[in-house]
Design a protein around this motif. Structure first.
Motif, PDB file in Angstrom:
ATOM      1  N   PRO A 227       0.822  -1.218   0.000  1.00 17.50           N
ATOM      2  CA  PRO A 227       0.000   0.000   0.000  1.00 17.50           C
ATOM      3  C   PRO A 227       0.850   1.259   0.000  1.00 17.50           C
ATOM      4  O   PRO A 227       1.888   1.336   0.658  1.00 17.50           O
ATOM      5  N   GLY A 228       0.408   2.235  -0.783  1.00 16.94           N
ATOM      6  CA  GLY A 228       1.079   3.522  -0.827  1.00 16.94           C
ATOM      7  C   GLY A 228       2.284   3.584  -1.739  1.00 16.94           C
ATOM      8  O   GLY A 228       2.974   4.605  -1.778  1.00 16.94           O
ATOM      9  N   ALA A 229       2.543   2.516  -2.493  1.00 16.85           N
ATOM     10  CA  ALA A 229       3.718   2.485  -3.371  1.00 16.85           C
ATOM     11  C   ALA A 229       3.288   2.569  -4.834  1.00 16.85           C
ATOM     12  O   ALA A 229       2.422   1.829  -5.266  1.00 16.85           O
ATOM     13  N   SER A 230       3.900   3.478  -5.589  1.00 14.02           N
ATOM     14  CA  SER A 230       3.631   3.575  -7.017  1.00 14.02           C
ATOM     15  C   SER A 230       4.347   2.449  -7.751  1.00 14.02           C
ATOM     16  O   SER A 230       5.452   2.061  -7.365  1.00 14.02           O
TER      17      SER A 230
ATOM     18  N   HIS B 283       0.207   6.888  -6.407  1.00 16.88           N
ATOM     19  CA  HIS B 283       1.000   6.814  -5.171  1.00 16.88           C
ATOM     20  C   HIS B 283       0.191   6.306  -3.987  1.00 16.88           C
ATOM     21  O   HIS B 283       0.757   5.879  -2.976  1.00 16.88           O
ATOM     22  N   ASP B 284      -1.149   6.374  -4.096  1.00 21.08           N
ATOM     23  CA  ASP B 284      -1.983   5.938  -2.977  1.00 21.08           C
ATOM     24  C   ASP B 284      -2.519   4.527  -3.186  1.00 21.08           C
ATOM     25  O   ASP B 284      -3.551   4.145  -2.638  1.00 21.08           O
TER      26      ASP B 284
ATOM     27  N   THR C 297      -8.199   5.808   0.495  1.00 22.44           N
ATOM     28  CA  THR C 297      -8.518   6.891  -0.436  1.00 22.44           C
ATOM     29  C   THR C 297      -8.683   6.355  -1.852  1.00 22.44           C
ATOM     30  O   THR C 297      -9.646   6.695  -2.560  1.00 22.44           O
ATOM     31  N   GLU C 298      -7.752   5.506  -2.278  1.00 19.23           N
ATOM     32  CA  GLU C 298      -7.864   4.918  -3.612  1.00 19.23           C
ATOM     33  C   GLU C 298      -9.095   4.028  -3.708  1.00 19.23           C
ATOM     34  O   GLU C 298      -9.825   4.055  -4.714  1.00 19.23           O
TER      35      GLU C 298
ATOM     36  N   VAL D  20       1.554   8.664 -15.795  1.00 23.02           N
ATOM     37  CA  VAL D  20       0.458   8.704 -14.828  1.00 23.02           C
ATOM     38  C   VAL D  20       0.774   7.942 -13.540  1.00 23.02           C
ATOM     39  O   VAL D  20      -0.013   7.982 -12.587  1.00 23.02           O
ATOM     40  N   THR D  21       1.898   7.245 -13.481  1.00 20.42           N
ATOM     41  CA  THR D  21       2.198   6.489 -12.267  1.00 20.42           C
ATOM     42  C   THR D  21       2.324   7.350 -11.014  1.00 20.42           C
ATOM     43  O   THR D  21       2.002   6.869  -9.919  1.00 20.42           O
ATOM     44  N   PRO D  22       2.762   8.622 -11.103  1.00 21.61           N
ATOM     45  CA  PRO D  22       2.780   9.419  -9.867  1.00 21.61           C
ATOM     46  C   PRO D  22       1.392   9.576  -9.243  1.00 21.61           C
ATOM     47  O   PRO D  22       1.278   9.793  -8.032  1.00 21.61           O
ATOM     48  N   LEU D  23       0.354   9.465 -10.062  1.00 19.48           N
ATOM     49  CA  LEU D  23      -1.003   9.585  -9.539  1.00 19.48           C
ATOM     50  C   LEU D  23      -1.475   8.303  -8.854  1.00 19.48           C
ATOM     51  O   LEU D  23      -2.565   8.273  -8.272  1.00 19.48           O
TER      52      LEU D  23
END
Length: 213
Positions: A161-164, A183-184, A189-190, A178-181
């Motif tokens: 969790p939390g890793a791109s 990150h969650d 949240t995701e 788009v991978t920086p988006l």
């Protein structure tokens, strides 16, 4: 304590056996689970288990039902509105997956026809029909919702969790952009965002009579 022999009362019933099996799988994993190991945990002869649960397949179904009963026991009544009901089911289901990650694959791979599962689905269908959604959309909703939930939760339970994701930008430039988006990944949240997408899709189909055939 010595193991009780076959036929000796062990105070067993289907629910107690299922809860003990869940605890064993939570601890040791599904791959190592077997009736003999469960009998050792309960300090009974394996045949004492079979007296209450007719075979390993039935035991796996009892385990699925046990965790769903646990899920719903503290859930209270569903909120009003079909979107709220769907989200209520989804959130409790996600919580269940994180409490019992080793048992969760059983919910994905085995048909859930026990009363607690059918009651939850009936609540969703009833809320959707009360809201006037087309029957075609209503009929598709359980598979649509749980197709997302099962696939997503299986993926994130085995991820970080939390890793791109790591993507080579030279080889896959569009994906890398788009991978920086992402990150969650695996976060609440995701989950909420993707669930909103699924529910919005059902709502859009309901609003377009031509697409709800």
């Amino acid at each position: 304590m010595a193991r009780r022999t076959q036929g000796t009362s062990a105070g067993l019933d289907r629910g107690k056996i299922a809860r003990a099996a869940v605890a064993l799988v939570d601890r040791d994993g599904l791959d190592r689970f077997g009736v003999r190991r469960l009998a050792q945990e309960l300090e009974v002869d394996p045949m004492s288990i079979y007296h209450h649960v007719k075979g390993k397949a039935a035991l796996l179904d009892a385990m699925s039902e046990a965790v769903l009963v646990e899920m719903m026991s503290g859930a209270g009544d569903p909120p009003g509105g079909w979107v709220e009901t769907a989200r209520w089911i989804a959130q409790h289901y996600r919580d269940l997956a994180y409490r019992h990650p080793e048992v969760f694959p059983l919910l994905v791979t085995r048909a859930q026809l026990n009363p607690v599962a059918l009651t939850a689905l009936n609540q969703l269908v009833d809320a959707m029909r009360t809201a006037g959604l087309p029957d075609r959309v209503v009929a598709d909703a359980p598979m649509t919702l749980f197709g997302f939930l099962n696939g997503y939760l299986l993926a994130v339970l085995n991820g970080q969790p939390g890793a791109s994701p790591a993507v080579d930008p030279a080889a896959y430039p569009a994906l890398a952009s788009v991978t920086p988006l992402q990150h969650d990944y695996g976060t609440a949240t995701e989950f909420d965002r993707l669930l909103d997408t699924v529910l919005a899709g059902l709502g859009a189909r309901a609003a377009n009579p031509g697409a709800a055939r």
